[in-house]
Design a protein around this motif. Sequence first.
Motif, PDB file in Angstrom:
ATOM      1  N   UNK A  21       0.813  -1.209   0.000  1.00 24.97           N
ATOM      2  CA  UNK A  21       0.000   0.000   0.000  1.00 24.97           C
ATOM      3  C   UNK A  21       0.855   1.270   0.000  1.00 24.97           C
ATOM      4  N   UNK A  22       1.958   1.247   0.735  1.00 22.88           N
ATOM      5  CA  UNK A  22       2.796   2.448   0.861  1.00 22.88           C
ATOM      6  C   UNK A  22       4.054   2.367   0.001  1.00 22.88           C
ATOM      7  N   UNK A  23       4.037   1.483  -0.972  1.00 18.83           N
ATOM      8  CA  UNK A  23       5.144   1.407  -1.916  1.00 18.83           C
ATOM      9  C   UNK A  23       6.456   0.970  -1.285  1.00 18.83           C
ATOM     10  N   UNK A  24       6.373   0.206  -0.190  1.00 16.65           N
ATOM     11  CA  UNK A  24       7.571  -0.311   0.459  1.00 16.65           C
ATOM     12  C   UNK A  24       8.329   0.717   1.287  1.00 16.65           C
ATOM     13  N   UNK A  25       7.766   1.918   1.414  1.00 15.88           N
ATOM     14  CA  UNK A  25       8.455   3.014   2.102  1.00 15.88           C
ATOM     15  C   UNK A  25       8.048   3.068   3.575  1.00 15.88           C
ATOM     16  N   UNK A  26       8.892   2.527   4.450  1.00 17.42           N
ATOM     17  CA  UNK A  26       8.589   2.498   5.879  1.00 17.42           C
ATOM     18  C   UNK A  26       8.655   3.874   6.535  1.00 17.42           C
ATOM     19  N   UNK A  27       9.071   4.895   5.784  1.00 10.74           N
ATOM     20  CA  UNK A  27       9.101   6.255   6.334  1.00 10.74           C
ATOM     21  C   UNK A  27       7.841   7.048   5.967  1.00 10.74           C
ATOM     22  N   UNK A  28       6.998   6.488   5.118  1.00 10.50           N
ATOM     23  CA  UNK A  28       5.782   7.198   4.687  1.00 10.50           C
ATOM     24  C   UNK A  28       4.797   7.285   5.855  1.00 10.50           C
ATOM     25  N   UNK A  29       4.256   8.478   6.120  1.00  9.98           N
ATOM     26  CA  UNK A  29       3.260   8.599   7.189  1.00  9.98           C
ATOM     27  C   UNK A  29       2.005   7.792   6.865  1.00  9.98           C
ATOM     28  N   UNK A  30       1.631   6.925   7.772  1.00 11.01           N
ATOM     29  CA  UNK A  30       0.424   6.128   7.619  1.00 11.01           C
ATOM     30  C   UNK A  30      -0.246   6.037   8.983  1.00 11.01           C
ATOM     31  N   UNK A  31      -1.542   6.331   9.005  1.00  7.55           N
ATOM     32  CA  UNK A  31      -2.298   6.333  10.258  1.00  7.55           C
ATOM     33  C   UNK A  31      -3.177   5.088  10.326  1.00  7.55           C
ATOM     34  N   UNK A  32      -3.414   4.655  11.547  1.00  5.71           N
ATOM     35  CA  UNK A  32      -4.218   3.457  11.787  1.00  5.71           C
ATOM     36  C   UNK A  32      -5.379   3.815  12.688  1.00  5.71           C
ATOM     37  N   UNK A  33      -6.557   3.297  12.321  1.00  3.70           N
ATOM     38  CA  UNK A  33      -7.761   3.543  13.105  1.00  3.70           C
ATOM     39  C   UNK A  33      -8.461   2.214  13.358  1.00  3.70           C
ATOM     40  N   UNK A  34      -8.992   2.086  14.582  1.00  5.00           N
ATOM     41  CA  UNK A  34      -9.792   0.907  14.928  1.00  5.00           C
ATOM     42  C   UNK A  34     -11.101   1.429  15.522  1.00  5.00           C
TER      43      UNK A  34
END
Length: 129
Positions: free
Chosen positions: A63-76
Amino acid sequence: METTATRIPDHVHPQDAHKFMQEAGLVLVDIRTEGEWMRTGLAEGAVALTAAGSEFVDHLLDLIGGDKTKPVAFICASGARSAHVQRYLQAHGFTNAINVVEGMTGGPGAGPGWILRGLPTVPHHHRRG
């Protein structure tokens, strides 16, 4: 006008997550179960990706193109599972994993959540394989 990269904190409230999605291209991942998505819908613009199973990290990396530095938020639902996912990912090299506190439905001590804050949602449609 000079542009600068937006620094997103590692914990945000739903209204801030929504703002960062619109203004800074934040990726929001809803880690709840399909049953939860069916009951409440998804935050508009969120990606439905249950945080269960060994393939979760692989799907996230896709989903983030393999970039572990890309900001990604998680919601539950309330912010508890997303906090656990955030800690796990941070321990595995994800430097911009963000927890959306309050979650979608909130709860005692959590806050009202995405839905009661009146933020936009969309229905989830079951995917047939």
